[in-house]
Design a protein around this motif. Structure first.
Motif, mmCIF file in Angstrom:
data_model
loop_
_atom_site.group_PDB
_atom_site.id
_atom_site.type_symbol
_atom_site.label_atom_id
_atom_site.label_comp_id
_atom_site.label_asym_id
_atom_site.label_seq_id
_atom_site.Cartn_x
_atom_site.Cartn_y
_atom_site.Cartn_z
ATOM 1 N N SER A 203 0.828 -1.210 0.000
ATOM 2 C CA SER A 203 0.000 0.000 0.000
ATOM 3 C C SER A 203 0.860 1.257 0.000
ATOM 4 N N GLN A 204 2.068 1.158 0.545
ATOM 5 C CA GLN A 204 2.932 2.332 0.620
ATOM 6 C C GLN A 204 3.508 2.730 -0.734
ATOM 7 N N VAL A 205 3.536 1.815 -1.679
ATOM 8 C CA VAL A 205 4.002 2.164 -3.021
ATOM 9 C C VAL A 205 3.168 3.305 -3.590
ATOM 10 N N PRO A 212 -1.783 9.371 0.890
ATOM 11 C CA PRO A 212 -3.047 9.280 1.626
ATOM 12 C C PRO A 212 -3.317 10.552 2.411
ATOM 13 N N ALA A 213 -4.570 10.812 2.666
ATOM 14 C CA ALA A 213 -4.947 12.026 3.391
ATOM 15 C C ALA A 213 -4.314 12.075 4.773
ATOM 16 N N ALA A 214 -4.083 10.906 5.376
ATOM 17 C CA ALA A 214 -3.537 10.866 6.734
ATOM 18 C C ALA A 214 -2.066 11.242 6.795
ATOM 19 N N ARG A 223 2.125 17.933 -3.569
ATOM 20 C CA ARG A 223 2.146 18.098 -5.019
ATOM 21 C C ARG A 223 3.333 17.342 -5.634
ATOM 22 N N SER A 224 4.483 17.414 -4.986
ATOM 23 C CA SER A 224 5.669 16.738 -5.505
ATOM 24 C C SER A 224 5.543 15.221 -5.429
ATOM 25 N N PHE A 225 4.868 14.718 -4.412
ATOM 26 C CA PHE A 225 4.730 13.280 -4.242
ATOM 27 C C PHE A 225 3.548 12.709 -5.033
ATOM 28 N N SER A 226 2.797 13.558 -5.689
ATOM 29 C CA SER A 226 1.648 13.111 -6.471
ATOM 30 C C SER A 226 2.024 12.994 -7.946
ATOM 31 N N ASP A 227 1.447 12.012 -8.602
ATOM 32 C CA ASP A 227 1.670 11.810 -10.037
ATOM 33 C C ASP A 227 0.295 11.699 -10.701
ATOM 34 N N ASP A 236 -8.082 2.522 -9.136
ATOM 35 C CA ASP A 236 -8.618 1.374 -8.402
ATOM 36 C C ASP A 236 -7.711 0.975 -7.239
ATOM 37 N N LEU A 237 -6.401 1.076 -7.441
ATOM 38 C CA LEU A 237 -5.457 0.725 -6.376
ATOM 39 C C LEU A 237 -5.458 1.781 -5.274
ATOM 40 N N ILE A 238 -5.617 3.029 -5.647
ATOM 41 C CA ILE A 238 -5.711 4.087 -4.633
ATOM 42 C C ILE A 238 -6.959 3.883 -3.782
ATOM 43 N N ALA A 239 -8.063 3.529 -4.432
ATOM 44 C CA ALA A 239 -9.293 3.252 -3.685
ATOM 45 C C ALA A 239 -9.100 2.068 -2.747
ATOM 46 N N TRP A 240 -8.376 1.046 -3.216
ATOM 47 C CA TRP A 240 -8.069 -0.119 -2.359
ATOM 48 C C TRP A 240 -7.232 0.314 -1.161
ATOM 49 N N ARG A 241 -6.195 1.109 -1.403
ATOM 50 C CA ARG A 241 -5.341 1.594 -0.314
ATOM 51 C C ARG A 241 -6.156 2.376 0.717
ATOM 52 N N ASP A 242 -7.020 3.246 0.237
ATOM 53 C CA ASP A 242 -7.816 4.057 1.157
ATOM 54 C C ASP A 242 -8.782 3.204 1.975
ATOM 55 N N GLU A 243 -9.339 2.182 1.346
ATOM 56 C CA GLU A 243 -10.235 1.276 2.070
ATOM 57 C C GLU A 243 -9.449 0.476 3.112
#
Length: 251
Positions: A203-205, A212-214, A223-227, A236-243
């Motif tokens: 999930s950390q990848v 994550p918001a936390a 902004r720099s860490f976002s792609d 779909d993977l971001i949604a999985w991570r957040d869940e």
């Protein structure tokens, strides 16, 4: 009491903290100050030369552990909660930890390279008193720190395309592994049919795709860490991570 030394914005530190928290192991967290804190860290690790980094856990029995997976294994033998390293999944967990490490190193190189072009993000890397007193100086100091980190861990010389290929391969494998896993009875899908350290590690990848918001990051650093391109491709993977965070990251 057990002490964890780390960086609040580091995915490696988050892997260790999540393992400790989900197992209910009590500890004190102390923020590591790069450069200034390095001499004391070298003494703690008994490593006067070579590379040193956090997270580092000093256990209540005097043991010192300097790797997030080692810290998680230590936590797995204490407290209660989900078993992070079930024996029947040892080989697969080890494979996914290795995949996570390679992808995180590539993601760090890509994020820090983006940060070098963003003075506001660089300033956020400097101590707050310096930012308040002199923003331009803070940006210069942040730039020195980011360049030092890139030199320290190496790999940036491999080039942006190589790092992107590493990230894509890891994210595609994460998606494929999730698709092969058994559907959950309730809660989020997990990589091995049950929550383990493999879920924490992989999930950390996604920190270097959409933090994550936390995660405690300034707006410019986020902004720099976002792609944006990868964020859309792997929504779909971001949604999985957040869940996964909602279900298992309650501390």
């Amino acid at each position: 009491m057990t002490e964890l030394l780390g960086l609040v914005f580091s995915p490696w530190t988050e892997k260790a903290r999540w393992a400790l928290d989900v197992r209910g192991v009590p500890y004190t967290f102390r923020h590591y100050q790069p450069l200034v804190g390095e001499p004391a860290l070298r003494v703690k690790l008994r490593r006067l030369t070579g590379r040193v980094s956090v997270p580092v856990l000093t256990a209540d029995d005097g043991r010192v552990l300097a790797d997030s997976a080692d810290i998680a294994r230590w936590a797995d033998g204490r407290g209660a909660g989900p078993t992070l390293f079930p024996a029947e999944h040892e080989a697969e967990i080890a494979r996914l930890i290795d995949l996570s490490e390679r992808a995180l190193a590539a993601g760090r190189a890509r994020a820090l390279s983006r940060m070098l072009a963003d003075d506001e993000a660089l300033a956020e890397m400097a101590p707050r008193p310096i930012r308040r007193a002199h923003v331009a100086l803070a940006a210069r100091l942040g730039g020195l720190g980011v360049r030092r980190t890139l030199r320290k861990y190496g790999g940036h010389e491999d080039g942006a395309e190589a790092h992107l290929r590493t990230m894509l391969a890891a994210l595609d494998e994460l998606r494929a592994t999730l698709a092969r896993s058994s559907p959950p009875g309730d809660g989020p899908r997990t990589l091995l049919g049950r929550f383990t350290f493999a879920d924490i590690a992989m999930s950390q990848v996604l920190v270097n795709v959409a933090p994550p918001a936390a995660l405690k990051l300034g707006a410019a650093s986020r902004r720099s860490f976002s792609d944006p391109d990868l964020r859309d491709r792997y929504a779909d993977l971001i949604a999985w991570r957040d869940e996964l965070y909602r279900a298992f990251r309650t501390s």
